[in-house]
Design an enzyme around this catalytic site. Structure first.
Site, PDB file in Angstrom:
ATOM      1  N   LYS A 154       0.816  -1.190   0.000  1.00 34.99           N
ATOM      2  CA  LYS A 154       0.000   0.000   0.000  1.00 34.99           C
ATOM      3  C   LYS A 154       0.861   1.256   0.000  1.00 34.99           C
ATOM      4  O   LYS A 154       0.426   2.341  -0.374  1.00 34.99           O
ATOM      5  CB  LYS A 154      -0.862   0.046   1.271  1.00 34.99           C
ATOM      6  CG  LYS A 154      -1.849  -1.066   1.426  1.00 34.99           C
ATOM      7  CD  LYS A 154      -2.590  -0.868   2.779  1.00 34.99           C
ATOM      8  CE  LYS A 154      -3.442  -2.031   3.113  1.00 34.99           C
ATOM      9  NZ  LYS A 154      -4.052  -1.889   4.480  1.00 34.99           N
ATOM     10  N   GLY A 155       2.101   1.115   0.453  1.00 30.88           N
ATOM     11  CA  GLY A 155       2.936   2.268   0.771  1.00 30.88           C
ATOM     12  C   GLY A 155       3.145   3.273  -0.345  1.00 30.88           C
ATOM     13  O   GLY A 155       3.386   4.446  -0.088  1.00 30.88           O
ATOM     14  N   ASP A 208       7.884   2.781  -2.329  1.00 32.23           N
ATOM     15  CA  ASP A 208       7.943   3.857  -1.344  1.00 32.23           C
ATOM     16  C   ASP A 208       9.313   3.938  -0.679  1.00 32.23           C
ATOM     17  O   ASP A 208       9.934   4.990  -0.616  1.00 32.23           O
ATOM     18  CB  ASP A 208       6.836   3.696  -0.286  1.00 32.23           C
ATOM     19  CG  ASP A 208       6.823   2.307   0.355  1.00 32.23           C
ATOM     20  OD1 ASP A 208       7.558   1.403  -0.093  1.00 32.23           O
ATOM     21  OD2 ASP A 208       6.046   2.111   1.314  1.00 32.23           O
ATOM     22  N   ASP A 244      14.742  -0.732   1.967  1.00 38.34           N
ATOM     23  CA  ASP A 244      15.484  -0.916   3.213  1.00 38.34           C
ATOM     24  C   ASP A 244      16.542  -2.001   2.971  1.00 38.34           C
ATOM     25  O   ASP A 244      17.609  -1.718   2.433  1.00 38.34           O
ATOM     26  CB  ASP A 244      14.463  -1.297   4.291  1.00 38.34           C
ATOM     27  CG  ASP A 244      15.047  -1.354   5.688  1.00 38.34           C
ATOM     28  OD1 ASP A 244      16.006  -0.644   5.960  1.00 38.34           O
ATOM     29  OD2 ASP A 244      14.516  -2.116   6.517  1.00 38.34           O
ATOM     30  N   LYS A 261      17.107   3.794   1.866  1.00 42.02           N
ATOM     31  CA  LYS A 261      17.883   3.635   3.105  1.00 42.02           C
ATOM     32  C   LYS A 261      19.109   2.791   2.751  1.00 42.02           C
ATOM     33  O   LYS A 261      19.173   1.596   3.042  1.00 42.02           O
ATOM     34  CB  LYS A 261      17.046   2.905   4.155  1.00 42.02           C
ATOM     35  CG  LYS A 261      16.006   3.759   4.825  1.00 42.02           C
ATOM     36  CD  LYS A 261      15.671   3.180   6.207  1.00 42.02           C
ATOM     37  CE  LYS A 261      14.252   2.700   6.280  1.00 42.02           C
ATOM     38  NZ  LYS A 261      13.936   2.031   7.552  1.00 42.02           N
ATOM     39  N   PHE A 311      13.254   4.542  11.239  1.00 43.24           N
ATOM     40  CA  PHE A 311      11.984   4.005  10.753  1.00 43.24           C
ATOM     41  C   PHE A 311      11.041   5.164  10.500  1.00 43.24           C
ATOM     42  O   PHE A 311      10.728   5.936  11.402  1.00 43.24           O
ATOM     43  CB  PHE A 311      11.396   3.033  11.773  1.00 43.24           C
ATOM     44  CG  PHE A 311      10.310   2.189  11.181  1.00 43.24           C
ATOM     45  CD1 PHE A 311      10.623   1.017  10.506  1.00 43.24           C
ATOM     46  CD2 PHE A 311       8.991   2.572  11.281  1.00 43.24           C
ATOM     47  CE1 PHE A 311       9.632   0.242   9.933  1.00 43.24           C
ATOM     48  CE2 PHE A 311       7.984   1.786  10.717  1.00 43.24           C
ATOM     49  CZ  PHE A 311       8.311   0.618  10.045  1.00 43.24           C
ATOM     50  N   ASP A 345       3.545   3.367   6.489  1.00 41.33           N
ATOM     51  CA  ASP A 345       2.885   3.079   7.769  1.00 41.33           C
ATOM     52  C   ASP A 345       3.807   2.495   8.822  1.00 41.33           C
ATOM     53  O   ASP A 345       4.900   2.011   8.543  1.00 41.33           O
ATOM     54  CB  ASP A 345       1.763   2.065   7.545  1.00 41.33           C
ATOM     55  CG  ASP A 345       2.321   0.650   7.336  1.00 41.33           C
ATOM     56  OD1 ASP A 345       3.202   0.485   6.463  1.00 41.33           O
ATOM     57  OD2 ASP A 345       1.905  -0.281   8.053  1.00 41.33           O
ATOM     58  N   ARG A 390      -0.339   6.494   7.516  1.00 41.21           N
ATOM     59  CA  ARG A 390      -0.214   6.584   6.054  1.00 41.21           C
ATOM     60  C   ARG A 390      -0.748   7.910   5.517  1.00 41.21           C
ATOM     61  O   ARG A 390      -0.333   8.382   4.467  1.00 41.21           O
ATOM     62  CB  ARG A 390      -1.000   5.458   5.368  1.00 41.21           C
ATOM     63  CG  ARG A 390      -0.414   4.080   5.539  1.00 41.21           C
ATOM     64  CD  ARG A 390      -1.092   3.127   4.550  1.00 41.21           C
ATOM     65  NE  ARG A 390      -0.912   1.727   4.923  1.00 41.21           N
ATOM     66  CZ  ARG A 390       0.148   0.988   4.593  1.00 41.21           C
ATOM     67  NH1 ARG A 390       1.128   1.518   3.908  1.00 41.21           N
ATOM     68  NH2 ARG A 390       0.221  -0.275   4.957  1.00 41.21           N
TER      69      ARG A 390
HETATM   70  P1  IMP Z   1      13.001  -4.353   2.559  1.00 41.12           P
HETATM   71  O1  IMP Z   1      12.573  -5.655   1.957  1.00 41.12           O
HETATM   72  O2  IMP Z   1      13.791  -4.553   3.819  1.00 41.12           O
HETATM   73  O3  IMP Z   1      13.738  -3.460   1.577  1.00 41.12           O
HETATM   74  O4  IMP Z   1      11.703  -3.632   3.064  1.00 41.12           O
HETATM   75  C1  IMP Z   1      10.913  -2.914   2.200  1.00 41.12           C
HETATM   76  C2  IMP Z   1       9.533  -2.713   2.759  1.00 41.12           C
HETATM   77  O5  IMP Z   1       9.523  -2.677   4.191  1.00 41.12           O
HETATM   78  C3  IMP Z   1       9.047  -1.354   2.308  1.00 41.12           C
HETATM   79  O6  IMP Z   1       8.369  -1.452   1.071  1.00 41.12           O
HETATM   80  C4  IMP Z   1       8.136  -0.972   3.437  1.00 41.12           C
HETATM   81  O7  IMP Z   1       6.862  -1.531   3.243  1.00 41.12           O
HETATM   82  C5  IMP Z   1       8.786  -1.595   4.648  1.00 41.12           C
HETATM   83  N1  IMP Z   1       9.681  -0.616   5.290  1.00 41.12           N
HETATM   84  C6  IMP Z   1      11.031  -0.542   5.247  1.00 41.12           C
HETATM   85  N2  IMP Z   1      11.516   0.479   5.932  1.00 41.12           N
HETATM   86  C7  IMP Z   1      10.430   1.120   6.440  1.00 41.12           C
HETATM   87  C8  IMP Z   1      10.257   2.296   7.242  1.00 41.12           C
HETATM   88  O8  IMP Z   1      11.203   3.002   7.621  1.00 41.12           O
HETATM   89  N3  IMP Z   1       8.977   2.627   7.552  1.00 41.12           N
HETATM   90  C9  IMP Z   1       7.904   1.898   7.132  1.00 41.12           C
HETATM   91  N4  IMP Z   1       8.016   0.811   6.381  1.00 41.12           N
HETATM   92  C10 IMP Z   1       9.262   0.417   6.035  1.00 41.12           C
HETATM   93 MG    MG Z   2       6.452  -1.011   0.451  1.00 43.78          MG
END
Ligand code: IMP
Ligand code: MG
Length: 174
Positions: free
Chosen positions: A41-42, A98, A101, A129, A150, A157, A163
């Site tokens: 949804k982000g 969005d 990470d 990030k 975060f 969210d 959101r």
């Molecule tokens: P990754 O797989 O670790 O890159 O995580 C990506 C997903 O985790 C993003 O699409 C977000 O939905 C969630 N996410 C990662 N960091 C944050 C944050 O700082 N705030 C909120 N959601 C996050």
């Molecule tokens: Mg996301």
């Protein structure tokens, strides 16, 4: 337990970043059309703002994945809970994410879409990030960068909250 929210990126900064991304994409894909894949949804707010700034024909698709595990990090075990509806073979596809990470979620989405033979596949990420990356994933277009923390707001969210906030804020747990 209450969350303390500290301002990070204002709506004006976000707007500038989104406009710059749209200008770069419009220039790079001049004379072509693109399929924007909004990762729900982000990315809903980001997508809505970005596509309105594009100066090239754009189609919009929605995808939702779930990363197993809860809390503030993902484990990279991903399943599609809502797939895009268009056949993207031979098309210019942009994944609109969005926040990146660890990169595990996006890496997985990328592989899944690449297997459908798009003409091109690129990643547009609103917030990168970088320091937390676990897998190598090229973000072709990056709006804003953040070392760590975060964040919430502008579609993003924490446990489905925040959101709707127009700015981005950092969550500090108490
Ligand atoms: P990754 O797989 O670790 O890159 O995580 C990506 C997903 O985790 C993003 O699409 C977000 O939905 C969630 N996410 C990662 N960091 C944050 C944050 O700082 N705030 C909120 N959601 C996050
Ligand atoms: Mg996301």
């Amino acid at each position: 337990m209450t969350d303390t929210l500290k301002p990070l990126f204002s709506r004006e900064e976000i707007r500038e970043a989104v406009k710059r991304l749209a200008a770069e994409i419009s220039r790079d894909y001049s004379g072509e059309e693109v399929v924007c894949v909004c990762v729900l949804k982000g990315s809903f707010m980001f997508t809505a703002d970005l596509v309105r700034e594009l100066e090239i024909p754009a189609m919009i698709e929605f995808m939702r994945v779930s990363s197993y595990g809860s809390g503030m990090s993902s484990k990279g075990e991903v399943t599609i809970t809502k797939d895009i509806e268009m056949d993207i073979s031979g098309k210019n596809v942009l994944i609109l994410e969005d926040i990146v990470d660890s990169g595990l979620t996006l890496k997985w989405i990328c592989n899944a879409l690449q297997a459908r033979n798009p003409k091109t596949l690129k990643i547009v990420c609103l917030v990168d990030k970088k320091a937390r990356r676990k897998v190598d994933i090229p973000c072709d277009y990056v709006g804003l960068t953040l070392e760590d923390g975060f964040i919430v707001g502008y579609g993003i969210d924490y446990a489905e909250k925040y959101r709707n906030l127009p700015d981005m804020l950092v969550v500090e747990k108490n």
